[in-house]
Design a protein around this motif. Structure first.
Motif, mmCIF file in Angstrom:
data_model
loop_
_atom_site.group_PDB
_atom_site.id
_atom_site.type_symbol
_atom_site.label_atom_id
_atom_site.label_comp_id
_atom_site.label_asym_id
_atom_site.label_seq_id
_atom_site.Cartn_x
_atom_site.Cartn_y
_atom_site.Cartn_z
ATOM 1 N N ARG A 1 -4.308 0.467 -1.802
ATOM 2 C CA ARG A 1 -3.334 0.532 -0.702
ATOM 3 C C ARG A 1 -2.378 1.699 -0.892
ATOM 4 N NH1 ARG A 1 -3.799 -0.440 4.147
ATOM 5 N NH2 ARG A 1 -4.978 -2.300 3.471
ATOM 6 N N PHE A 2 -1.936 1.951 -2.118
ATOM 7 C CA PHE A 2 -1.080 3.116 -2.355
ATOM 8 C C PHE A 2 -1.744 4.391 -1.820
ATOM 9 C CE2 PHE A 2 1.320 1.318 -6.299
ATOM 10 C CZ PHE A 2 2.340 0.860 -5.489
ATOM 11 N N ALA A 3 -3.057 4.487 -1.983
ATOM 12 C CA ALA A 3 -3.774 5.704 -1.594
ATOM 13 C C ALA A 3 -3.885 5.869 -0.089
ATOM 14 C CB ALA A 3 -5.178 5.697 -2.212
ATOM 15 N N THR A 4 -3.595 4.801 0.691
ATOM 16 C CA THR A 4 -3.773 4.892 2.147
ATOM 17 C C THR A 4 -2.463 4.904 2.911
ATOM 18 O OG1 THR A 4 -3.889 2.482 2.473
ATOM 19 C CG2 THR A 4 -5.948 3.627 1.933
ATOM 20 N N LEU A 5 -1.343 4.656 2.241
ATOM 21 C CA LEU A 5 -0.065 4.516 2.939
ATOM 22 C C LEU A 5 0.441 5.869 3.429
ATOM 23 C CD1 LEU A 5 1.680 1.972 0.550
ATOM 24 C CD2 LEU A 5 0.932 1.534 2.894
ATOM 25 N N THR A 6 1.093 5.853 4.596
ATOM 26 C CA THR A 6 1.693 7.047 5.179
ATOM 27 C C THR A 6 3.149 6.751 5.518
ATOM 28 O OG1 THR A 6 -0.437 7.649 6.161
ATOM 29 C CG2 THR A 6 1.526 8.763 7.002
ATOM 30 N N PRO A 7 4.101 7.458 4.907
ATOM 31 C CA PRO A 7 3.884 8.449 3.858
ATOM 32 C C PRO A 7 3.513 7.774 2.546
ATOM 33 C CG PRO A 7 6.234 8.084 4.146
ATOM 34 C CD PRO A 7 5.555 7.295 5.226
ATOM 35 N N ASP B 1 -7.543 -8.536 -9.753
ATOM 36 C CA ASP B 1 -7.975 -8.168 -8.404
ATOM 37 C C ASP B 1 -6.841 -7.491 -7.635
ATOM 38 O OD1 ASP B 1 -10.448 -9.293 -8.924
ATOM 39 O OD2 ASP B 1 -9.997 -11.187 -7.906
ATOM 40 N N SER B 2 -5.625 -8.012 -7.796
ATOM 41 C CA SER B 2 -4.487 -7.458 -7.072
ATOM 42 C C SER B 2 -4.165 -6.040 -7.514
ATOM 43 C CB SER B 2 -3.254 -8.348 -7.256
ATOM 44 O OG SER B 2 -3.436 -9.589 -6.623
ATOM 45 N N LEU B 3 -4.269 -5.780 -8.808
ATOM 46 C CA LEU B 3 -4.002 -4.427 -9.303
ATOM 47 C C LEU B 3 -4.943 -3.417 -8.662
ATOM 48 C CD1 LEU B 3 -3.383 -5.410 -13.007
ATOM 49 C CD2 LEU B 3 -1.713 -4.237 -11.557
ATOM 50 N N PRO C 1 -1.186 -8.664 -2.067
ATOM 51 C CA PRO C 1 -1.048 -7.429 -2.844
ATOM 52 C C PRO C 1 -0.951 -6.166 -1.990
ATOM 53 C CG PRO C 1 -3.232 -8.373 -3.115
ATOM 54 C CD PRO C 1 -2.411 -9.400 -2.420
ATOM 55 N N ASP C 2 -1.587 -6.151 -0.818
ATOM 56 C CA ASP C 2 -1.442 -4.982 0.057
ATOM 57 C C ASP C 2 -0.024 -4.904 0.604
ATOM 58 O OD1 ASP C 2 -4.349 -3.738 0.605
ATOM 59 O OD2 ASP C 2 -4.521 -5.904 0.336
ATOM 60 N N LEU C 3 0.539 -6.067 0.969
ATOM 61 C CA LEU C 3 1.931 -6.097 1.398
ATOM 62 C C LEU C 3 2.849 -5.664 0.268
ATOM 63 C CD1 LEU C 3 4.307 -6.844 3.249
ATOM 64 C CD2 LEU C 3 4.042 -9.218 2.465
ATOM 65 N N LEU C 4 2.604 -6.160 -0.944
ATOM 66 C CA LEU C 4 3.445 -5.791 -2.082
ATOM 67 C C LEU C 4 3.402 -4.283 -2.328
ATOM 68 C CD1 LEU C 4 5.276 -6.590 -4.425
ATOM 69 C CD2 LEU C 4 3.228 -7.024 -5.788
#
Length: 266
Positions: free
Chosen positions: A147-153, A139-141, A89-92
């Motif tokens: 993960r969305f909150a940590t991605l740059t950009p 769990d994946s949601l 899910p983090d990769l997705l």
């Protein structure tokens, strides 16, 4: 719950990536769909055809979405739906964020718990049980949100999450907590019941059910008139996103064009 129909009516096409041995047939179908005025172009996330020749031609979902993000200019794009089991899910989340940027903010992240056992068996995934797959989806949601909150950009926008299904104990609870769009495969009477169940889950989650766009598939109609009548009945219940599924290799748009004209003539 009183149906909410103040959202714009939208027409989508699902270009099923099966039985099109030349990828150019799909590329052309995407172009024709955008030119026809649809709002969303979906594919699906499987590894083998779901009907017709089970060993017929088939292409992978997310590689295709990246290509569509470059090819198209206006339509939203997404999978109807991505199987939660097939990717970390983090990769997705990172894949979705990347396609979101490639498309200029036009991705819909469609997700489901998975069901097609052949995909699992031949690609080496644990099929588990229906319940365990739904628990994994929940769990994946949560992980995707983090993960969305940590991605740059970061993503260009809040990427809309579409969840498909109507299970009353788990699926609709996930919809109430996480979805921007709920996709169902039901008739009017069943939809009315499921919508009431969703409203109860939304109340438990402290969420207004009107925040969730309602989506369904319009298919199997004997004629374009029948499809429009079905769409009218579902629209009266609050459904505003209508999808027509099309199979390769030809991807005929006649019914899609009829529904686009229905949308524009309202």
């Amino acid at each position: 719950m009183t149906p909410t129909t103040d959202r714009p009516v939208r027409i989508a096409v699902q270009l099923q990536p099966q039985h099109a041995p030349d990828y150019g047939l799909l590329r052309d179908a995407v172009r024709r769909s955008e030119d026809a005025g649809v709002d969303v172009v979906f594919n699906w996330d499987h590894f083998f055809p779901l009907y017709g020749d089970p060993d017929g031609a088939h292409f992978e979902c997310w590689t295709m979405l990246a290509a569509w993000a470059e090819q198209t200019e206006r339509v939203e794009i997404g999978a109807l739906v991505t199987c939660n089991s097939y990717r970390n899910p983090d990769l997705l989340a990172d894949m979705a964020r990347t396609v979101d940027h490639i498309s200029g903010g036009r991705l819909i992240l469609g997700l489901g718990s998975g069901w097609f056992e052949r995909d699992y068996a031949e690609y080496g995934y644990d099929f588990g049980t229906k319940g365990s797959r739904l628990d994994d989806l929940g769990d994946s949601l949560e992980r995707i949100d983090r993960r969305f909150a940590t991605l740059t950009p970061p993503p260009t926008r809040h990427i809309p999450v579409l969840l498909g299904g109507g299970g009353e104990r788990k699926t609709l609870k996930h919809v109430a907590r996480h979805a921007d769009i709920w996709h169902s495969f039901v008739d009017v009477e069943t939809y009315r019941h499921k919508s009431a169940v969703l409203a109860r889950h939304c109340a438990d989650a402290g969420r207004d059910p009107a925040e969730i766009e309602r989506s369904t598939e319009i298919g199997g109609a004997a004629s374009a008139d029948d499809a429009r009548r079905s769409a009218d009945a579902l629209l009266a219940e609050g459904v505003t996103l209508f999808t027509v599924g099309l199979n390769g290799p030809d991807y005929p748009l006649d019914l899609v064009e009829s529904l686009v004209a229905w949308r524009d003539g309202r």
